[in-house]
Design a protein around this motif. Structure first.
Motif, PDB file in Angstrom:
ATOM      1  N   ASN B   9      51.691  48.485  39.666  1.00  0.00           N
ATOM      2  CA  ASN B   9      50.780  48.968  37.768  1.00  0.00           C
ATOM      3  C   ASN B   9      51.798  50.094  37.512  1.00  0.00           C
ATOM      4  O   ASN B   9      51.605  50.891  38.188  1.00  0.00           O
ATOM      5  N   SER B  11      51.574  51.284  35.072  1.00  0.00           N
ATOM      6  CA  SER B  11      50.900  51.323  33.266  1.00  0.00           C
ATOM      7  C   SER B  11      51.774  52.560  33.102  1.00  0.00           C
ATOM      8  O   SER B  11      52.256  53.431  33.364  1.00  0.00           O
ATOM      9  N   GLY B  34      51.291  47.852  31.133  1.00  0.00           N
ATOM     10  CA  GLY B  34      49.606  48.686  29.951  1.00  0.00           C
ATOM     11  C   GLY B  34      50.959  50.181  29.513  1.00  0.00           C
ATOM     12  O   GLY B  34      51.877  50.808  30.331  1.00  0.00           O
ATOM     13  N   PHE B  53      47.107  38.355  36.983  1.00  0.00           N
ATOM     14  CA  PHE B  53      46.703  39.542  36.550  1.00  0.00           C
ATOM     15  C   PHE B  53      48.060  40.086  36.016  1.00  0.00           C
ATOM     16  O   PHE B  53      48.295  40.220  36.292  1.00  0.00           O
ATOM     17  N   TYR B  55      48.528  42.821  32.714  1.00  0.00           N
ATOM     18  CA  TYR B  55      48.348  43.511  31.937  1.00  0.00           C
ATOM     19  C   TYR B  55      49.494  43.939  30.566  1.00  0.00           C
ATOM     20  O   TYR B  55      50.014  44.915  31.227  1.00  0.00           O
ATOM     21  N   GLY B  57      48.306  45.665  27.565  1.00  0.00           N
ATOM     22  CA  GLY B  57      48.358  45.671  26.404  1.00  0.00           C
ATOM     23  C   GLY B  57      49.091  47.467  26.193  1.00  0.00           C
ATOM     24  O   GLY B  57      49.666  47.429  27.393  1.00  0.00           O
ATOM     25  N   SER B  75      45.246  34.456  35.641  1.00  0.00           N
ATOM     26  CA  SER B  75      43.371  34.283  35.030  1.00  0.00           C
ATOM     27  C   SER B  75      42.689  35.251  34.095  1.00  0.00           C
ATOM     28  O   SER B  75      41.826  35.453  33.704  1.00  0.00           O
ATOM     29  N   TYR B  76      43.901  36.485  34.487  1.00  0.00           N
ATOM     30  CA  TYR B  76      43.403  37.513  33.039  1.00  0.00           C
ATOM     31  C   TYR B  76      44.456  37.937  32.393  1.00  0.00           C
ATOM     32  O   TYR B  76      45.865  38.490  32.501  1.00  0.00           O
ATOM     33  N   CYS B  80      46.548  42.971  24.928  1.00  0.00           N
ATOM     34  CA  CYS B  80      45.772  44.021  22.758  1.00  0.00           C
ATOM     35  C   CYS B  80      46.987  45.065  22.813  1.00  0.00           C
ATOM     36  O   CYS B  80      47.930  44.799  23.693  1.00  0.00           O
ATOM     37  N   ARG B  98      40.525  33.067  32.850  1.00  0.00           N
ATOM     38  CA  ARG B  98      39.178  33.475  32.165  1.00  0.00           C
ATOM     39  C   ARG B  98      39.451  34.308  31.051  1.00  0.00           C
ATOM     40  O   ARG B  98      37.834  34.295  30.694  1.00  0.00           O
ATOM     41  N   SER B  99      40.206  35.208  31.460  1.00  0.00           N
ATOM     42  CA  SER B  99      39.745  36.413  30.645  1.00  0.00           C
ATOM     43  C   SER B  99      41.278  36.285  29.478  1.00  0.00           C
ATOM     44  O   SER B  99      42.639  36.468  29.858  1.00  0.00           O
ATOM     45  N   HIS B 103      42.978  41.677  21.285  1.00  0.00           N
ATOM     46  CA  HIS B 103      42.841  42.867  20.032  1.00  0.00           C
ATOM     47  C   HIS B 103      43.368  43.087  19.106  1.00  0.00           C
ATOM     48  O   HIS B 103      43.920  43.610  20.180  1.00  0.00           O
ATOM     49  N   LEU B 253      33.757  38.347  21.994  1.00  0.00           N
ATOM     50  CA  LEU B 253      33.273  39.515  22.421  1.00  0.00           C
ATOM     51  C   LEU B 253      33.916  40.446  21.067  1.00  0.00           C
ATOM     52  O   LEU B 253      34.324  41.694  20.746  1.00  0.00           O
TER      53      LEU B 253
END
Lengths: 195, 254
Positions: B9, B11, B34, B53, B55, B57, B75-76, B80, B98-99, B103, B253
């Motif tokens: 991580n 971020s 992120g 996974f 990320y 964003g 899967s993720y 955004c 899956r996700s 946005h 969503l």
């Protein structure tokens, strides 16, 4: 306990005490929104007290039931990973209190769409709620979207809904169309409850 | 560390690019960058074969390399709060996804291949300037002579060997795309018609999907007659819509 002439100012020194005072308040005929909001805000978040309820999901925010308020209210903890957010939703004629226990949440308020609305929904206002702040909303105030806009920190919030409800409407921001959804709990009283 | 590190991580820092050394962490399952200052994603991201996974964003990413689709366990995927203008159709190859979080970007439409992500359970699209009305690309640049020759070679199955042609033309021929119109069976290279159709998810959300067709005379898989009237093309989407709706009931969503 003698009925006070004006609303009391409560101070909850622990999560347990908060729940106990809430039970007392909601056992009365009438409940004051201001009283409940002040009480929720008075509790200084202590992660040790609520950690067992804070169960995160990788993919989306979770709802974790803490107390079912003798049927008068539901108290639950919501866990928001980075970037997790809700859709725009209503509150099925119930009162909704939302207190931040950790991190920050952005709340965006929307006007109810027109009956035969087919245009973009109108944003009323937005704000970022800080730790220990408590927001309140009900259907007469409007609709809202709640999101953790942080890309580095997760967020945890404590919600009280009265009366309890298990379904609500979600709204498409671009058209105002609504869609009824059932809400479920990720965990109840600390136990994971797969649905 | 190269093979044992599972979660990283980074971020909330100031990385202007994905540090190349990270791409050597073959055992990495979860990576977050992120809230940095990334302007793009390196195609070599596909080296992280174990990634589940990702990320990204809250950066300044403007486009997504198709190589991202070569991550078999992803899967993720969070993209955004960036500046992404389009999604490569190859992303539909991410079968484990899956996700998908898209946005607050600059998307006006999605590739129709997105319907192929059968395991997708969460998809966020809010805060994108998605077109809401039927859009027909009225400009059509006629194909070049090279393209016309390439189309003929492909559709007539004219045999050729690498020794017959300059290397650049061999490569050009390998880039032919099939026209999605089942009645056409044609191919195109650079000259195509972009057309947007709407797919309605359970009456609750209309997603604009982009089709590429090889010529203005072609029509997309589900449509029957002309494409000139708006209402015709909206009802044309119904077959597609019911299939999509069954697959992605819980997805959106807002």
């Amino acid at each position: 306990m003698e009925q006070p002439v004006q609303t009391e100012t409560w101070k909850a020194r622990s999560l347990e005490e908060l729940i106990r005072i809430l039970h007392g308040l909601f056992s009365e005929e009438k409940v004051s929104v201001e009283e409940v909001q002040e009480l929720m805000e008075s509790y200084e978040s202590n992660p040790e007290e609520w950690m067992q309820y804070a169960q995160f999901d990788q993919y989306r925010y979770t709802r974790n039931l803490v107390d079912s308020g003798n049927g008068k209210f539901n108290l639950m903890i919501l866990c928001w990973g980075e970037g997790h957010g809700s859709s725009i939703h209503d509150h099925t004629d119930s009162h909704c209190f939302m207190k931040i226990l950790q991190g920050n949440l952005k709340e965006t308020l929307f006007e109810w769409p027109e009956k035969k609305g087919n245009g973009e929904m109108t944003k009323k206002s937005e704000r970022v709620l800080r730790e220990n702040q408590c927001a309140y909303i009900n259907d007469s105030i409007g609709l809202h979207r709640v999101e953790n806009i942080s890309h580095t920190e997760s967020a945890v919030s404590l919600h009280l809904y009265s009366p309890p409800f298990d379904s609500c409407n979600t709204f498409d921001q671009r058209t105002g169309h609504k869609h009824k959804v059932k809400m479920t709990f990720y965990s109840q009283f600390g136990e994971r409850t797969p649905c | 560390l190269g093979r044992s590190l599972r979660v990283l991580n980074l971020s909330g820092n100031r990385f202007g690019e994905v540090p190349p050394v990270l791409l050597a962490l073959r055992g990495l399952r979860s990576l977050s960058l992120g809230g940095n200052r990334l302007h793009g994603i390196p195609p070599d991201i596909q080296e992280l074969r174990s990634l589940e996974f990702l990320y990204l964003g809250g950066n300044f990413i403007t486009s997504i390399p198709p190589e991202l689709a070569n991550l078999p366990s992803l899967s993720y995927l969070v993209l955004c709060d960036n500046k992404i203008q389009s999604i490569p159709p190859q992303l539909a190859q991410l079968h484990s996804l899956r996700s998908l979080s898209l946005h607050n970007n600059l998307l006006t439409y999605l590739p129709r291949e997105i319907l192929n992500l059968v395991h997708l359970e969460e998809l966020s699209l809010r805060g994108n300037p998605l077109v809401v009305r039927f859009v027909r690309d009225l400009t059509y640049n006629p194909p070049s002579l090279q393209e016309l020759a390439g189309r003929t070679i492909k559709t007539r199955n004219v045999p050729y060997a690498p020794s017959d042609l300059p290397e650049n033309l061999v490569r050009y021929l390998s880039l032919a795309s099939n026209c999605p119109n089942p009645k056409c069976g044609g191919v195109y290279f650079d000259s195509c018609v972009r057309q947007i159709k709407f797919v309605d998810f359970c009456g609750k959300y209309r997603i604009p999907l982009m089709h590429y067709l090889c010529s203005p005379e072609c029509s997309s898989p589900c449509s029957s007659a002309s494409q000139s009237s708006t209402s015709q093309s909206e009802s044309d989407s119904e077959d597609e819509a019911s299939v999509a709706a069954r697959r992605m009931q819980k997805v959106l969503l807002g």
